[in-house]
Scaffold this motif. Structure first.
Motif, short mmCIF file in Angstrom:
data_model
loop_
_atom_site.label_atom_id
_atom_site.label_comp_id
_atom_site.label_asym_id
_atom_site.label_seq_id
_atom_site.Cartn_x
_atom_site.Cartn_y
_atom_site.Cartn_z
N ALA A 3 0.83 -1.21 0.00
CA ALA A 3 0.00 0.00 0.00
C ALA A 3 0.85 1.25 0.00
N TRP A 4 1.74 1.39 -0.97
CA TRP A 4 2.50 2.61 -1.17
C TRP A 4 2.80 2.77 -2.66
N TYR A 5 2.90 4.07 -3.07
CA TYR A 5 3.01 4.35 -4.51
C TYR A 5 3.87 5.59 -4.73
N ASN A 6 4.74 5.54 -5.74
CA ASN A 6 5.50 6.69 -6.23
C ASN A 6 5.28 6.80 -7.73
N GLY A 7 4.99 8.03 -8.20
CA GLY A 7 4.78 8.19 -9.64
C GLY A 7 4.42 9.61 -9.99
N GLY A 8 3.73 9.78 -11.11
CA GLY A 8 3.35 11.09 -11.59
C GLY A 8 4.26 11.60 -12.67
N LYS A 9 3.89 12.73 -13.26
CA LYS A 9 4.67 13.34 -14.33
C LYS A 9 4.81 14.84 -14.08
N GLY A 10 6.00 15.34 -14.25
CA GLY A 10 6.22 16.79 -14.15
C GLY A 10 6.53 17.25 -12.75
N THR A 11 7.23 18.36 -12.68
CA THR A 11 7.65 18.93 -11.40
C THR A 11 6.53 19.76 -10.78
N CYS A 12 6.34 19.61 -9.49
CA CYS A 12 5.32 20.37 -8.77
C CYS A 12 5.88 21.74 -8.38
N VAL A 13 5.17 22.80 -8.76
CA VAL A 13 5.61 24.17 -8.44
C VAL A 13 4.42 24.93 -7.86
N ALA A 14 4.60 25.54 -6.70
CA ALA A 14 3.51 26.29 -6.07
C ALA A 14 3.43 27.73 -6.56
N GLU A 15 4.58 28.43 -6.63
CA GLU A 15 4.66 29.83 -7.05
C GLU A 15 3.70 30.74 -6.29
N PRO A 16 3.89 30.87 -4.98
CA PRO A 16 3.02 31.75 -4.19
C PRO A 16 3.38 33.22 -4.38
N ALA A 17 2.39 34.08 -4.24
CA ALA A 17 2.61 35.53 -4.31
C ALA A 17 1.62 36.21 -3.37
N ASN B 39 -1.72 31.83 -5.88
CA ASN B 39 -0.91 30.65 -6.22
C ASN B 39 -0.91 30.48 -7.74
N ARG B 40 0.20 30.79 -8.36
CA ARG B 40 0.31 30.69 -9.82
C ARG B 40 0.91 29.36 -10.27
N GLY B 41 1.08 28.42 -9.33
CA GLY B 41 1.72 27.15 -9.65
C GLY B 41 0.73 26.06 -10.05
N ASN B 42 1.23 24.82 -10.11
CA ASN B 42 0.40 23.67 -10.51
C ASN B 42 0.10 22.74 -9.35
N VAL B 43 0.35 23.22 -8.13
CA VAL B 43 0.07 22.43 -6.94
C VAL B 43 -0.34 23.38 -5.82
N ALA B 44 -1.11 22.90 -4.87
CA ALA B 44 -1.60 23.75 -3.79
C ALA B 44 -0.45 24.32 -2.97
N ALA B 45 -0.64 25.54 -2.46
CA ALA B 45 0.34 26.19 -1.60
C ALA B 45 -0.30 26.52 -0.26
#
Length: 417
Positions: free
Chosen positions: A193-207, A224-230
């Protein structure tokens, strides 16, 4: 006469008949005993059948329970979807027992295990006995968490402790992971019950964007101008603290009062994002402050000075020092009127200092025509930055000056003689 020999059967028969007659007579004379005979051996040679024993009814067994340490489970797990379930197979848990489970997702730096990793979402649930003293039944728990669209790690673990962040040399879940080959994780059967994966780098870019109003309030727009929650951590004066999670491509707002906005700091994902404090906007208009009115009266008995402070004024404190006698310090609150008096005497004069000031000593003079006439009074013109013309026109009256206050901050004005 020859008699045949006696046979033993006859006397025995006679004795048996006599005994039977006695028994019959006894039964007739004792009806209670006859109707409720006690068990006795039968005179008959026939053997009676044994009394049948009652059949025992089978009773249901009480349900058993197990401790958390002895509980066993089966589970399912889908890391890419962020879904898991677990079923207690030998329960229920006994009273006072509890077993927590957590499904967590992280933002990771690569598709393979690497650190640092930051918590993205979590779901924590538990098996526990039925409340109010009941005994629980075998149950199934289902979990669902959001998974970032970039590199991620998803873990399903025993216990409620969630590690955030996962860093080099820090704590690990190890055999707490459900489905581990050993340790507590081995108590459940199912896939790893564990997993590693995905595609692309996670960037939050807070302002952070900040605006102020004239009342002292600060309004923070967390972007938040990134692709992941900040996650933004906002702190302010007076122990103000608030955490705000902003989804990818979204924004949230936080307002701080004048007391909270004196000093503000914003951190995002553990890094400083902005620091500052409230600043007055250039277009703020100064509020108008009411002007106090002053007057004086000289009689044969006293010299009195009166100050009337309007409700829209500010608090004033001044000291009145006579040429003879003790000085008096008086505070004039907004909306109040107070009079300061001194006994009349030749040569008496009073100097006013503090928020109200007199340019020259205010002298007592006897009323015209002598003290029998009852004295005279007069008004005090105001002086200051906005009252120069009024002061010049009133100089001949030898009056005490009224006060002109310029808004927002206290400013001295003077009595003029």
């Amino acid at each position: 006469m020859i008699r045949p020999p006696l046979s033993p059967r006859r006397p025995l028969t006679v004795a048996a008949a006599a005994l039977a007659g006695l028994v019959t007579a006894f039964a007739v004379s004792s009806p209670a005993i006859a109707t409720n005979p006690s068990p006795s051996a039968s005179a008959s040679a026939t053997t009676s059948a044994p009394t049948p024993q009652p059949t025992r009814s089978s009773t249901p067994q009480e349900p058993t329970c197990v401790s958390a340490a002895d509980a066993r489970y089966t589970h399912t797990f889908d890391g890419p979807k962020g879904e898991a379930s677990i079923t207690l197979t030998n329960g229920p848990l006994c009273e006072g027992e509890k077993q927590d489970f957590a499904l967590v997702s992280y933002v990771a730096p690569s598709a393979k295990f690497a650190v640092p990793q930051y918590l993205f979402d979590k779901s924590v649930k538990a098996f526990a006995p039925v409340p109010d003293g009941g005994i629980g039944t075998v149950a199934k728990l289902e979990f669902k968490v959001a998974v970032p669209t970039c590199f991620t790690q998803v873990d399903f673990v025993f216990g409620s402790e969630v590690i955030d962040p996962l860093v080099e040399g820090g704590k690990r879940y190890d055999n707490r992971k459900v489905g581990s080959p050993s340790g507590i994780g081995a108590r459940s059967e199912g896939p790893a019950a564990w997993y590693n994966g995905g595609k692309g780098t996670c960037v939050a870019e807070p302002a952070v964007e900040v605006t102020y109003d004239c009342a002292g309030t600060a309004r923070l727009t967390l972007v938040n101008r990134g692709n992941v929650a900040a996650v933004f951590a906002v702190t302010g004066s007076g122990e103000f603290a608030e955490k705000v999670t902003v989804a990818a491509g979204k924004f949230e707002t936080v307002e701080l009062t004048a007391a909270q906005a004196k000093e503000i700091a914003v951190a995002a994902d553990g890094m400083d994002a902005w620091k500052g404090g409230w600043k007055q906007p250039e277009d703020c208009q100064q509020p108008e402050v009411g002007e106090p009115e002053t007057s004086y009266d000289a009689t044969c008995d006293e010299l009195s000075l009166t100050v009337a402070n309007p409700k829209d004024g500010i608090s004033l404190t001044s000291t009145f020092t006579p040429s003879t006698g003790e000085p008096k310090t008086v505070t004039f609150a907004p909306g109040s009127t107070k009079t300061v008096t001194f006994p009349a005497a030749e040569g008496l004069s009073v100097v006013v200092t503090g928020d109200l000031e007199s340019e020259k000593p205010i002298a007592w003079t006897a009323p015209e025509g002598g003290c029998d006439d009852g004295g005279q009074g007069g008004g005090l013109p105001v002086t200051g930055a906005a009252a120069g013309g009024i002061a010049a026109g009133a100089a001949a009256l030898l009056a005490v000056g009224a006060v002109l206050f310029v808004v927002a901050r206290r400013r001295r004005v003077r009595f003029t003689a």
